[in-house]
Design an enzyme around this catalytic site. Sequence first.
Site, short mmCIF file in Angstrom:
data_model
loop_
_atom_site.label_atom_id
_atom_site.label_comp_id
_atom_site.label_asym_id
_atom_site.label_seq_id
_atom_site.Cartn_x
_atom_site.Cartn_y
_atom_site.Cartn_z
N GLU A 229 -6.26 24.26 125.63
CA GLU A 229 -5.48 24.58 126.83
C GLU A 229 -4.15 25.19 126.42
O GLU A 229 -3.66 24.96 125.33
CB GLU A 229 -5.18 23.30 127.63
N HIS B 42 0.26 17.67 128.59
CA HIS B 42 -0.90 17.18 129.32
C HIS B 42 -1.50 16.08 128.45
O HIS B 42 -2.18 16.36 127.47
CB HIS B 42 -1.90 18.32 129.57
#
Length: 315
Positions: free
Chosen positions: A105, A164
């Site tokens: 990501e 995250h």
Amino acid sequence: MDRRWIHTVCYILALFLSVLLPSVSSLRIGAFNVRVFGKSKASKPDVMNTLSKIIRRYDIILIQEIRDSKGTAIQQLLDKVNRDSKTYSYGMIISDRVGRTNSKEQYAFFYRNKSADGIEIVSSYMYDDGNETLGNDVFEREPFLVKFHVKPAVVKTFALGAIHVKPEQAVEELTKLGDVFTDAKSKFKTENVIILGDLNADCSYVPKKDWPKIPVRNDPAYHWLIGDEVDTTVKDSTDCAYDRFILTGTKFYEAVIRKSALEVSDHYPIELELSVVMPTNFGSNQINFDDKPVSLLLLIVVGILGAIFLQRRHN
Ligand SMILES: *[C@@H]1O[C@H](CO)[C@@H](O)[C@H](O)[C@H]1NC(C)=O
Ligand SMILES: *[C@@H]1O[C@H](CO)[C@@H](O)[C@H](O)[C@H]1NC(C)=O
């Protein structure tokens, strides 16, 4: 005679408002996990319209879970935002691709790069959390830290750290978050840091018994701006405060507009507002909060003039 008075009162009222109004504006910061953002979402006009609308609500917004390896989807989103935006243009700063597996990501900050807000990026880096190959790294997805300078803000220099957190290792990762703050403060030479994003910091990922283990949660120097009672998830079946802002810096904390930190709705990001001082209509001078006494003085003057005015009409 009466008319002159009305003019005077209106003029002073306008002056008063122009001094007062700047303290009402704010710098709005958001954080949004868009869930697997890649070619598929970028190809859906409805989705792109909604995302563009959401992003344009913010001065600075963190976008998380950018999955597409070529980087075209996020560029398409930036272009779309800039096509839709009448008042501002947006720039982007994007992180390395992070994640231990092939499913990587990126984090990106979109920010108004040409506006009265005068937002500038000073520097940025990826947090070094150890060697993945050797298996001694700390975070599934290393934090991405960006130092901003915002000229009209009350606190002009601050850093935002995107992360995250891996749900299954939320307790371990959150326990190490203090190191990220310390590193950012020393590298950026500022006390003002917010770590923001999908921290997975609630429900089954962080059971109640584990909170005492997490230093950034128990040290009063860290302010958690989104409370545990908040639901930052989209699904009706979950009621969890996964997305958070954690802030340090005394002056910085004071600059957060009270009760501005919230989840906008189930389908929206979390956000907070920082105090700014915007240019007024009177030339390019920036009014700052030291001018509050002036507002007060004007309020008194307006009050007295108003009283005289009413008295005269009465007579
Ligand atoms: C803002 O960012 C956009 C997108 O990257 C870029 O095209 C534009 O030139 C930038 N504007 C300024 C003033 O930096
Ligand atoms: C991590 O460790 C491996 C194995 O010792 C080494 O080859 C690699 O260069 C290291 N990576 C970094 C970024 O230091």
